[in-house]
Enzyme design. Structure first.
Site: not given
Ligand SMILES: NC(=O)c1ccc[n+]([C@@H]2O[C@H](COP(=O)([O-])OP(=O)(O)OC[C@H]3O[C@@H](n4cnc5c(N)ncnc54)[C@H](O)[C@@H]3O)[C@@H](O)[C@H]2O)c1
Length: 246
Positions: A158, A89, A154-156, A63, A141
Site C-alpha cells: 500500500k 481497487n 500489506y503495508a509494503a 490481477v 490504505s
Molecule cells: N476494508 C478496509 O478496511 C480497507 C482499508 C483500507 C484499504 N482497503 C482496500 O480497499 C480495497 C477494497 O477492499 P474491500 O475492503 O472492499 O475488500 P473485499 O475483500 O470486500 O473486496 C476485495 C475484492 O477483491 C477481489 N480480489 C481479490 N484478489 C483478486 C485478484 N487477484 N484479482 C482480482 N480480484 C481480486 C476479491 O474477490 C473481492 O471481491 C482493497 O484494495 C483494500 O486493500 C480496505
C-alpha cells in the site's frame, strides 16, 4: 450525471468498496466493468445492476497475472471500445507478525496488491493515451502510510502504491491522464469482518468521527477522482478515514 457515458473498469468490484463504487458509478451514468477474481459474486453483481437497468459487464480476472489482465482489457475494449476510468481497487490481506509471516503470504500480497496495480495500469494506459484523457485511481490504505501491526506485506504494497501514483502522475499528466490514490481507513467490508469486536471498538474510539468507514464513503471519493470535478487534482493521496490519520 457526473460520469455520463464514461466507461469505468473497477477491479475487485464483486464485493465491498469496489461494488459500492460500481453502483455509485452506474448511478452517475457510467458503464461499468466489474473485474474480479470471484466469478460467482461478480456475475451476481453484474446481473443485479443489469436488472436495475444499468450497463455492467463482469470479467473474471486475476490481477496478479499479466495474461489474465491482458484478456480483461481485450474483453472490455471489445465490448465498450474504450476505458475512461481505471480503479485499481482489488486487494487481499494475509496478516501475521513479522517473525511469523510466511514467505508465500508476503509474496502473494505483493503479487495482488502491488503487481496487480502495475499490471492493470500498464495495460489500460495505452488506450487512455490514445484518446488523450483518462482517470486512474488506486487504493492505498492507512496501513501503507502509518504502518499497522501484523501487516508487513500489506503495508509494503500500500505504501508502494503511493510511490507509483506520484510517478505516474508525473509521467502521464502531459498525456491528459490524472493519477491519484485513495487511502481508506478501516471500512466495513469482508476484509475487516474477522476482526474481533473488541478491536473494532478500540479502533472506533481512535477515530475522531467515532465510526468505521462505509464502502459508500470510499466509493464517493473514487467518484470525485473519476469525475470532471477533479480535473486539476493529480498525484494526490486522498485520505478517507474519519480523521484517524492527521
Ligand atoms: N476494508 C478496509 O478496511 C480497507 C482499508 C483500507 C484499504 N482497503 C482496500 O480497499 C480495497 C477494497 O477492499 P474491500 O475492503 O472492499 O475488500 P473485499 O475483500 O470486500 O473486496 C476485495 C475484492 O477483491 C477481489 N480480489 C481479490 N484478489 C483478486 C485478484 N487477484 N484479482 C482480482 N480480484 C481480486 C476479491 O474477490 C473481492 O471481491 C482493497 O484494495 C483494500 O486493500 C480496505
Amino acid at each position: 450525471m457526473r460520469l455520463k457515458d464514461r466507461v469505468a473498469l473497477i477491479t475487485g468490484a464483486a464485493n465491498g468498496i469496489g461494488y459500492a463504487a460500481a453502483r455509485r458509478f452506474v448511478e452517475e451514468g457510467a458503464k461499468v466493468i466489474i473485474a474480479d477474481y470471484n466469478e460467482a459474486e461478480g456475475s451476481l453483481k453484474q446481473n443485479e445492476l443489469i436488472e436495475e437497468g444499468y450497463d455492467a459487464l463482469f470479467v473474471q480476472v486475476d490481477v496478479s497475472s499479466k495474461e489474465s489482465v491482458q484478456r480483461m482489457v481485450e474483453v472490455s475494449i471489445s465490448k465498450y471500445g474504450k476505458i475512461d476510468i481505471l480503479v485499481n481497487n482489488a486487494g487481499i490481506t494475509r496478516d501475521a507478525m513479522l517473525t511469523k509471516m510466511k514467505q508465500e503470504d508476503f509474496q502473494q500480497v505483493l503479487d495482488v496488491n502491488l503487481t496487480g496495480v502495475f499490471n492493470c495500469t500498464q495495460e489500460v494506459v495505452p488506450f487512455m493515451v490514445e484518446q488523450g484523457k483518462g482517470k486512474i485511481i488506486s487504493t492505498s490504505s492507512v496501513s501503507g502510510i502509518y504502518g499497522n501491526v501484523g501487516q508487513t506485506n500489506y503495508a509494503a504494497a500500500k505504501a508502494a502504491i503511493v510511490g507509483m501514483t506520484k510517478t505516474w502522475a508525473k509521467e502521464l499528466g502531459r498525456k491528459g491522464i490524472n493519477v491519484n490514490a485513495v487511502a481508506p481507513g478501516f471500512t466495513e467490508t469482508n476484509m475487516v469482518a474477522t476482526v474481533p469486536e473488541k478491536v473494532i471498538e478500540s479502533m472506533k474510539s481512535m477515530i475522531p468521527l467515532q465510526r468505521l468507514g462505509k464502502p459508500e464513503d470510499i466509493a464517493n471519493a473514487y467518484l470525485f477522482l473519476a469525475s470532471d470535478e477533479s480535473n486539476y487534482v493529480n498525484g494526490t493521496v486522498l485520505h478517507v478515514d474519519g480523521g484517524i490519520m492527521m
